[in-house]
Scaffold this motif. Structure first.
Motif, PDB file in Angstrom:
ATOM      1  N   ILE A 264       0.616  -1.304  -0.060  1.00 59.88           N
ATOM      2  CA  ILE A 264       0.236   0.401  -0.029  1.00 59.88           C
ATOM      3  C   ILE A 264       0.481   1.504   0.332  1.00 59.88           C
ATOM      4  CG2 ILE A 264      -1.811   1.369   1.138  1.00 59.88           C
ATOM      5  CD1 ILE A 264      -3.055  -1.456   2.054  1.00 59.88           C
ATOM      6  N   ALA A 265       2.008   1.513   0.679  1.00 59.57           N
ATOM      7  CA  ALA A 265       2.673   2.268   0.446  1.00 59.57           C
ATOM      8  C   ALA A 265       3.797   2.598  -0.891  1.00 59.57           C
ATOM      9  CB  ALA A 265       4.019   2.119   1.739  1.00 59.57           C
ATOM     10  N   LYS A 266       3.806   1.696  -0.810  1.00 58.55           N
ATOM     11  CA  LYS A 266       4.413   1.632  -2.306  1.00 58.55           C
ATOM     12  C   LYS A 266       3.525   2.529  -2.852  1.00 58.55           C
ATOM     13  CE  LYS A 266       6.752  -0.930  -5.563  1.00 58.55           C
ATOM     14  NZ  LYS A 266       7.723  -2.622  -6.692  1.00 58.55           N
ATOM     15  N   LEU A 267       2.445   2.070  -2.466  1.00 62.26           N
ATOM     16  CA  LEU A 267       1.649   2.416  -4.208  1.00 62.26           C
ATOM     17  C   LEU A 267       1.575   3.958  -3.613  1.00 62.26           C
ATOM     18  CD1 LEU A 267      -0.740   0.142  -4.051  1.00 62.26           C
ATOM     19  CD2 LEU A 267      -0.178   0.732  -6.388  1.00 62.26           C
ATOM     20  N   LYS A 268       1.007   4.102  -2.552  1.00 60.16           N
ATOM     21  CA  LYS A 268       1.706   5.371  -2.396  1.00 60.16           C
ATOM     22  C   LYS A 268       2.715   6.823  -2.303  1.00 60.16           C
ATOM     23  CE  LYS A 268      -1.972   7.236  -0.117  1.00 60.16           C
ATOM     24  NZ  LYS A 268      -3.281   7.994  -1.007  1.00 60.16           N
TER      25      LYS A 268
ATOM     26  N   ARG B 281       4.141  10.624   2.949  1.00 60.81           N
ATOM     27  CA  ARG B 281       5.075  11.372   1.893  1.00 60.81           C
ATOM     28  C   ARG B 281       4.864  12.471   1.508  1.00 60.81           C
ATOM     29  NH1 ARG B 281       1.260  12.304  -2.025  1.00 60.81           N
ATOM     30  NH2 ARG B 281      -0.911  12.125  -1.050  1.00 60.81           N
ATOM     31  N   GLN B 282       3.855  13.237   2.187  1.00 59.77           N
ATOM     32  CA  GLN B 282       3.929  14.657   1.959  1.00 59.77           C
ATOM     33  C   GLN B 282       4.789  15.784   2.325  1.00 59.77           C
ATOM     34  OE1 GLN B 282       1.781  16.775   0.783  1.00 59.77           O
ATOM     35  NE2 GLN B 282      -0.601  15.389   0.574  1.00 59.77           N
ATOM     36  N   ASN B 283       5.804  15.317   3.867  1.00 62.78           N
ATOM     37  CA  ASN B 283       7.036  15.480   4.357  1.00 62.78           C
ATOM     38  C   ASN B 283       8.600  14.774   2.953  1.00 62.78           C
ATOM     39  OD1 ASN B 283       6.214  17.026   5.493  1.00 62.78           O
ATOM     40  ND2 ASN B 283       5.317  15.714   6.983  1.00 62.78           N
TER      41      ASN B 283
END
Length: 487
Positions: free
Chosen positions: A111-115, A327-329
């Motif tokens: 999931i993290a990779k997709l994000k 992801r934002q930071n």
């Protein structure tokens, strides 16, 4: 030598993500080794053994109160766990739970990779968050549900990325697995779909990215998910289980899992994590975020404030939203100055954890306590056949079931609600017995439910009453309970 130390120092610091991940996993498995078996565990094992030997029951075979209908809402999970126990005993169950934990981490990494979150960061986040929720990791089917929920989110995020609707068929399979492995949580999968179906709602606090996928495929998938819910041995009763398994009786029973989180337990960690997230949102109000993970966070956070047993789902919601924060930071794990100290701590933790696991799991021995009355079972095995009626409390009933004796009630109190068993509110009668101090009511209860033995907690009023009766003789006087025999 100096050059070697320099290289080792750099290696340890550069790979801090690895040490944190391994340390968190080791501590998690140590916690698991302590609580891998609990009072619900004996109930699950008894279910699995009975199903493999006799088939799916529709009348409760574990109590000597006759004519009670039953719904074993985790029947498939019980069969799997008992099959593992047959071959590998408690170490096998421990390993199975560890594999569930690892699989959940792998799903989150996907999931993290997709994000667009790197794998190293995802491993640190998942290992630490699952460590915080490790008190839910045991023989119970909770982590099966966590796995299925993460799988569902992974499928949905994959669909958002590539738009391939055919991949959504996995949601139907997930629905089928949940209704048979943990039917009580089955409706929650539909709730977890809502954040992906509703449009981003404009508000003052956060800015959402526009929805960039079609919800039309869900018009086919959701009815199929609902339809396969009927593919369980109990049909509509399995689907309705969650709605029939709550009641005032559970609250009166003082079941810890139904209590609200407090500052004396992991609820404090929950509050601190939410505070950090709210602080982050306040600082990043101008940045757009994905609506689904925000909605999941809000929904699971509300659940987490209601009952302790919902905290694990709140932690999952927090874990998913951490993807958005990271992801934002564009956070990266930097070299740690005290890399050697971390490595030394890691090695010490491995040794400590192995000692604990080997003692608790590899050489497992059940302690005699109020939940698992070993001495009481030993006495009955020596003096009686398996057909005696034993009055049990709901916390120790499953241990009698596991050892071949029929109980009065067991750790699934909802099975003794009239709305589920279609005969009598047995658990309500049990609660009235436990709470009363009136001899007339106690006598009336045992006239209605005559039994040969009674296993009661030492600190209960029922124990005080039975100790003063000439008709009841204590035959096992343990530290936490007493086994009485009717003369």
């Amino acid at each position: 030598m100096k050059e070697l130390n320099k290289k080792m120092y750099h290696f340890l610091g550069k790979n801090l993500w690895l040490w944190i991940t391994l340390l968190a996993c080791m501590v998690t498995y140590f916690v698991l080794s302590i609580q891998v078996m609990d009072n619900d565990g004996w109930f699950i094992l008894s279910n699995g053994r009975y199903i493999l030997e006799h088939g799916i029951p529709y009348e409760n075979p574990f109590t000597w109160v006759e004519g009670l209908d039953v719904v074993l809402q985790q029947w498939a999970y019980s069969v799997v766990v008992y099959s593992i126990y047959q071959w590998f005993k408690v170490p096998g169950i421990f390993l199975f739970c560890c594999l569930l934990h690892i699989t959940c981490m792998m799903l989150f990494c996907k999931i993290a990779k997709l994000k667009q979150v790197d794998t190293k960061t995802a491993l640190v986040l998942s290992s630490v968050m699952l460590l915080i929720g490790s008190n839910f990791l045991s023989i119970r089917p909770t982590f099966i549900t966590v796995l299925l929920l993460l799988w569902q989110v992974c499928v949905l995020e994959q669909y958002r990325k590539d738009g391939k609707a055919w991949k959504l068929w996995q949601l139907v399979l997930i629905s089928f697995l949940e209704i048979n492995f943990h039917a009580a949580i089955w409706p929650f999968h539909f709730v977890m779909l809502l954040p992906y179906l509703v449009p981003p709602i404009k508000n003052f606090f956060v800015k959402f990215k526009p929805k960039d996928y079609s919800i039309k495929p869900f018009l086919i998938v959701i009815p199929l998910m609902a339809a396969v819910g009927f593919l369980n041995p109990y049909g509509i009763d399995g689907i309705k289980y969650v709605f029939l398994s709550y009641g005032k009786e559970l609250k009166d029973a003082g079941i810890v899992e139904l209590a609200a989180p407090s500052f004396q337990d992991s609820g404090l960690v929950f509050v601190l994590l939410l505070a950090v997230i709210l602080w982050w949102i306040a600082l990043h109000r101008e940045e757009k975020i994905d609506a689904p993970f925000f909605y999941i966070l809000c929904g699971t956070a509300i659940m987490g404030t209601m009952h302790l047993r919902n905290l694990i789902y709140a932690y999952v919601g927090i874990l998913l939203f951490l993807c958005e924060m990271v992801r934002q930071n564009k956070l990266t794990i930097k070299n740690m100055i005290y890399g050697n100290l971390v490595f030394a701590t890691f090695l010490g933790s491995i040794a400590f954890t192995w000692i604990g696991i080997s003692g608790k799991v590899m050489d497992y021995k059940q302690d005699d306590d109020v939940y698992s009355p070993v001495k009481a079972i030993a006495y009955l095995d020596e003096h009686e056949e398996k057909d005696v009626n034993v009055f049990t409390e709901f916390n120790n009933g499953a241990y009698f079931e596991w050892n071949g004796y029929k109980c009065f009630v067991d750790p699934r109190p909802e099975l003794y609600f009239k709305k589920l068993n279609h005969k009598a509110d047995v658990f309500q009668e049990y609660q009235e017995l436990i709470q009363t101090t009136e001899p007339e009511k106690i006598d009336a209860f045992f006239d209605n439910y005559p039994c040969d033995y009674a296993c009661v907690s030492k600190n209960s009023s029922l124990n005080l009453y039975l100790s003063m009766q000439e008709d009841w003789e204590p035959v096992v006087d343990s530290e936490e309970y007493v086994l009485y025999q009717e003369k």
